[in-house]
Enzyme design. Structure first.
Site, PDB file in Angstrom:
ATOM      1  N   HIS A 104      15.382   6.321  31.295  1.00  0.00           N
ATOM      2  CA  HIS A 104      15.885   6.563  29.970  1.00  0.00           C
ATOM      3  C   HIS A 104      16.602   5.203  29.348  1.00  0.00           C
ATOM      4  CE1 HIS A 104      18.960   8.106  26.831  1.00  0.00           C
ATOM      5  NE2 HIS A 104      17.920   8.236  26.167  1.00  0.00           N
ATOM      6  N   HIS A 123      23.371  10.118  30.649  1.00  0.00           N
ATOM      7  CA  HIS A 123      23.170  11.059  29.913  1.00  0.00           C
ATOM      8  C   HIS A 123      22.501  12.214  30.614  1.00  0.00           C
ATOM      9  CE1 HIS A 123      22.614   7.070  27.915  1.00  0.00           C
ATOM     10  NE2 HIS A 123      23.414   7.802  27.091  1.00  0.00           N
TER      11      HIS A 123
HETATM   12 FE1  FES Z   1      19.820   8.333  32.292  1.00  0.00          FE
HETATM   13 FE2  FES Z   1      20.319   8.111  29.497  1.00  0.00          FE
HETATM   14  S1  FES Z   1      20.434   6.416  31.183  1.00  0.00           S
HETATM   15  S2  FES Z   1      19.773   9.916  30.910  1.00  0.00           S
END
Ligand code: FES
Length: 174
Positions: A104, A123
């Site tokens: 992500h 997140h």
């Molecule tokens: Fe891992 Fe956003 S950086 S869920």
């Protein structure tokens, strides 16, 4: 012909010309060879140099060993899971390796031995280490890059590729 009618006629001709160009583009796409179609689709499994990550004797079931692949800027873990798993190598088909950079936004993830997942503190995306790095929760939009492995006669473990794009890289080709 009134000025207004001329404008409408001009617009209609431009519209039809645009349609012809679009049709020509679609026709050329339809005759692309399967190979060029593959290239256009952008196969995620790309070639890497082969690096030694460790030896089967270095591993304990369900205890991650820190590695870096394909270079020092790409941390990962080598895992022996104790049962055959997707992409697993070694005598028991249970050795896998993953990037620990969350797909992500690149946070560094931690291994949870209780459910054999990699977990992101950013997140909260979660990835199943027994299922090829499949995402099971969170914001990421791709599975975790799994490093492709082989084991030689001496038990040395080598990585030579990654299943998906490693975070922060425009391409998996070095
Ligand atoms: Fe891992 Fe956003 S950086 S869920």
């Amino acid at each position: 012909m009134s000025r207004c009618s001329r404008m409408v006629d001009l617009g209609r001709r431009r519209f039809l010309r645009g349609g012809a160009v679009a049709a020509a583009g679609a026709a050329s796409a339809a005759v692309m060879s399967p190979r060029s179609a593959d290239a256009a689709a952008g196969s995620a499994l790309l070639e890497y140099p082969e690096n030694r990550l460790g030896n089967v004797a270095d591993l304990t079931v369900n205890e991650p060993l820190d590695i870096a692949y394909p270079d020092a800027d790409s941390p990962g873990v080598l895992l022996k899971l104790g049962q055959p798993v997707e992409g697993g190598v070694g005598p028991d088909g249970d050795i896998v390796a993953y990037s620990v950079l969350c797909p992500h936004k690149g946070w560094l993830m931690a291994y949870n031995a209780a459910d054999r997942t990699l977990n992101c503190p950013g997140h909260f995306s979660r990835f199943d280490c027994e299922a090829g790095g499949q995402q099971i929760w969170g914001h990421a939009t791709q599975n975790l890059p799994q490093f492709t492995l082989r084991v030689d006669d001496k038990g040395d473990i080598y990585a030579d590729g990654a299943s998906d794009l490693i975070f922060g890289r425009p391409s998996n080709v070095l």
